[in-house]
Design an enzyme around this catalytic site. Structure first.
Site, short mmCIF file in Angstrom:
data_model
loop_
_atom_site.label_atom_id
_atom_site.label_comp_id
_atom_site.label_asym_id
_atom_site.label_seq_id
_atom_site.Cartn_x
_atom_site.Cartn_y
_atom_site.Cartn_z
N ILE B 16 0.68 -1.03 -0.04
CA ILE B 16 0.03 0.05 0.07
C ILE B 16 0.84 1.24 -0.03
O ILE B 16 0.33 2.39 -0.73
CB ILE B 16 -0.98 0.00 1.19
CG1 ILE B 16 -2.06 1.15 1.07
CG2 ILE B 16 -0.26 0.26 2.62
CD1 ILE B 16 -3.05 0.68 -0.12
N SER B 38 11.18 0.42 7.71
CA SER B 38 10.85 -0.74 7.20
C SER B 38 11.86 -1.87 8.12
O SER B 38 12.72 -1.52 7.93
CB SER B 38 10.47 -0.88 5.87
OG SER B 38 10.33 -2.38 5.54
N ARG B 39 11.24 -2.92 8.34
CA ARG B 39 12.26 -3.86 9.06
C ARG B 39 13.09 -4.66 7.67
O ARG B 39 13.93 -4.93 7.91
CB ARG B 39 11.42 -4.95 9.79
CG ARG B 39 11.48 -4.56 11.29
CD ARG B 39 10.59 -5.79 12.02
NE ARG B 39 9.36 -5.63 11.57
CZ ARG B 39 8.49 -6.53 12.03
NH1 ARG B 39 8.56 -7.40 13.16
NH2 ARG B 39 7.30 -6.65 11.63
N LYS B 92 -6.22 3.05 7.43
CA LYS B 92 -7.12 2.29 7.78
C LYS B 92 -6.96 0.92 8.22
O LYS B 92 -6.20 0.50 7.16
CB LYS B 92 -8.29 2.69 7.15
CG LYS B 92 -8.48 2.34 5.81
CD LYS B 92 -8.32 0.81 5.14
CE LYS B 92 -9.35 -0.04 5.62
NZ LYS B 92 -9.14 -1.33 5.10
N ASP B 170 -11.74 -5.85 6.86
CA ASP B 170 -10.87 -5.03 6.61
C ASP B 170 -11.19 -4.30 4.98
O ASP B 170 -11.22 -3.05 4.93
CB ASP B 170 -9.30 -5.72 6.23
CG ASP B 170 -8.17 -4.70 5.79
OD1 ASP B 170 -7.81 -3.98 6.53
OD2 ASP B 170 -7.92 -4.96 4.69
#
Lengths: 310, 310
Positions: B16, B38-39, B92, B170
């Site tokens: 996303i 970000s990991r 969201k 979701d």
């Protein structure tokens, strides 16, 4: 508002109404018990109706109603009462959804009447003492143990097992109502495990883990399968000692020693508070305990356990 | 607030973020894409960090962050960002619980920063046109049909099946976010049926029945097992005709005839709105869609269906 005593109708004449509401109303000079509304039960000495609409048209002098019906049917009756301009008290939980109670709150405000969403355990004898003791202390750890035998305390109450009836959260929300009242610092649910009997729509047990800031630890253990000793305990550890609210909030111990205790007068206290709200034209609607329960259902893991047979 | 362009860090560089957030940020002159957190993922041309704390200490000039991580880890990262005085946008759903997002809202207010809990479907092309058309009409019947193939749209997204991931809600919450925006009249959940795959913690399908006043009929049908034609449709019947929002809110039909249509520009619109909020030092946090979902879990009936195998 009419002068006191306020004529009050009780809607839903089950055990809680007969054992708690009606006796407390009769002991309170601000109220006059004027009517009962029930599909099946009659109450001696007052007018009886089978639907709230009938009471509203037959007894326009009754301008306060107390709703003791199961939560699944509460919204429609509350709406009808508010629409007729009545002041309304709701037993806990105030509804089966957060949004429907918010809708009632807005409607009561529009109509200029009092709406009182009660949490009876907040009126247990030692709760205010505990709140005051905690006010200036730093809370580090909280444990709620709420374990009772559903067969003993809720015999024949089929609605608690039906969707919307909340299962073990019906008593558990009492503990959450106390905790959200006595703790000044916010907390929110992080994990939940919900155990559903294979033949029920609602859980019989729940384990909750909350988070707050500053590494607050907060857990709750709700179980309806408890035989032997019954537990309605909240332990609040602070940097200056531990409060233990026992017996559903009626007894308070500090570091294990008795500190305060009194007879349970929850419903007398509730009706005293209701009279205050009516006299000052205020409402009292705190949905935080219900939001925590909704959150538990939304983020909880479910397991299926042994069927429940009464 | 610093002057525009606002230097912005994106936390959670998954699909996303790569497909929507970062392109929209790069198209908006009010923002300068300054860092990715970000990991595992690296983003070319900007600083990369593996934890938000590292970005906060290394790049104090970045004062806006956009969180695109799964909801289960959103709260902790959002809290850290707010604590450091950053303005925060949340993808969201804004969290896994109603109460945790209310807690973030209070914290943002205390810190005097902007918190924007986004609902991207509210920024679909035809939503405002539908809202305006409905504004002076009486709504009698609403049907939401939100049916998509989870294997096509959410491949490898394990978090949606884990507690807190909400499953079919979701996508379903997108429909609820549109409906709560375009309808002026309140409604609340009355019944819900939730279908849980035997190997998942969240539902794959849900049927919802809402109630309003004046005999409003409102249902929603969410299903993640849809193959063939995909449906993201909302039908709103009024006494003066029917609006059909199709294609997730991007197309609008009146009485079955095309009325308005435009290319999907949801995320461009979201970042335009975010810039507005930042410039005016405001927050935008509407929890109604999340409350409806929590209510569905709380009052819903559960059934167990076939295991989900990707």
């Amino acid at each position: 508002m009419t002068k006191t005593p306020y004529k009050i109708g009780v809607v839903g004449v089950g055990e809680i109404a007969k054992n708690q509401h009606i006796p407390s109303i009769n002991r309170n000079p601000d109220f006059e018990f004027a009517a009962g509304v029930s599909r099946h039960q009659k109450t001696e000495g007052v007018d009886n109706f089978t639907a709230i609409e009938d009471m509203i048209s037959a007894r326009p002098d009754i301008d306060v109603v107390s709703l003791c019906v199961p939560p699944q049917v509460r919204y429609g009756i509350a709406w009808a009462a508010l629409e007729a301009g009545k002041h309304v008290m709701l037993e806990k939980p105030p509804g089966i959804s957060v949004v429907e109670v918010e809708s009632l709150a807005r409607f009561a405000e529009q109509k200029g009447v009092t709406l009182f969403a009660t949490w009876h355990s907040r009126y247990a004898a030692a709760v205010e003492t505990a709140k005051n003791w905690l006010a200036d202390k730093k809370i580090t750890d909280v444990k709620i143990i709420w374990k009772e035998d559903v067969k003993h305390w809720h015999p024949g109450q089929t609605w608690i097992w039906q969707a919307g009836g909340m299962g073990v959260f019906d008593p558990g929300i009492n503990a959450l109502s106390i905790l959200t009242h006595i703790m000044d610092v916010p907390f929110h649910l992080q994990e939940a495990d919900l155990a559903f009997p294979s033949n029920c729509e609602t859980p019989i047990a729940a384990q909750l883990k909350f988070a707050g800031n500053d590494a607050l630890s907060l857990t709750a253990d709700f179980d309806w399968r408890q035989t032997g000793p019954q537990h309605w305990d909240i332990y609040v550890q602070t940097t200056e000692g531990e409060v233990h609210l026992a017996n559903g909030g009626n007894d308070m111990l500090i570091d294990g020693k008795a500190h305060f205790s009194a007879d349970n007068a929850e419903y007398d206290n509730i009706y005293a508070r209701f009279a205050e709200l009516l006299k000052s034209n205020q409402s009292d609607i705190d949905l935080m305990p219900l939001k925590h329960v909704a959150d538990a259902f939304m983020l909880g893991k479910r397991s299926v356990v042994e069927a429940f047979e009464e």
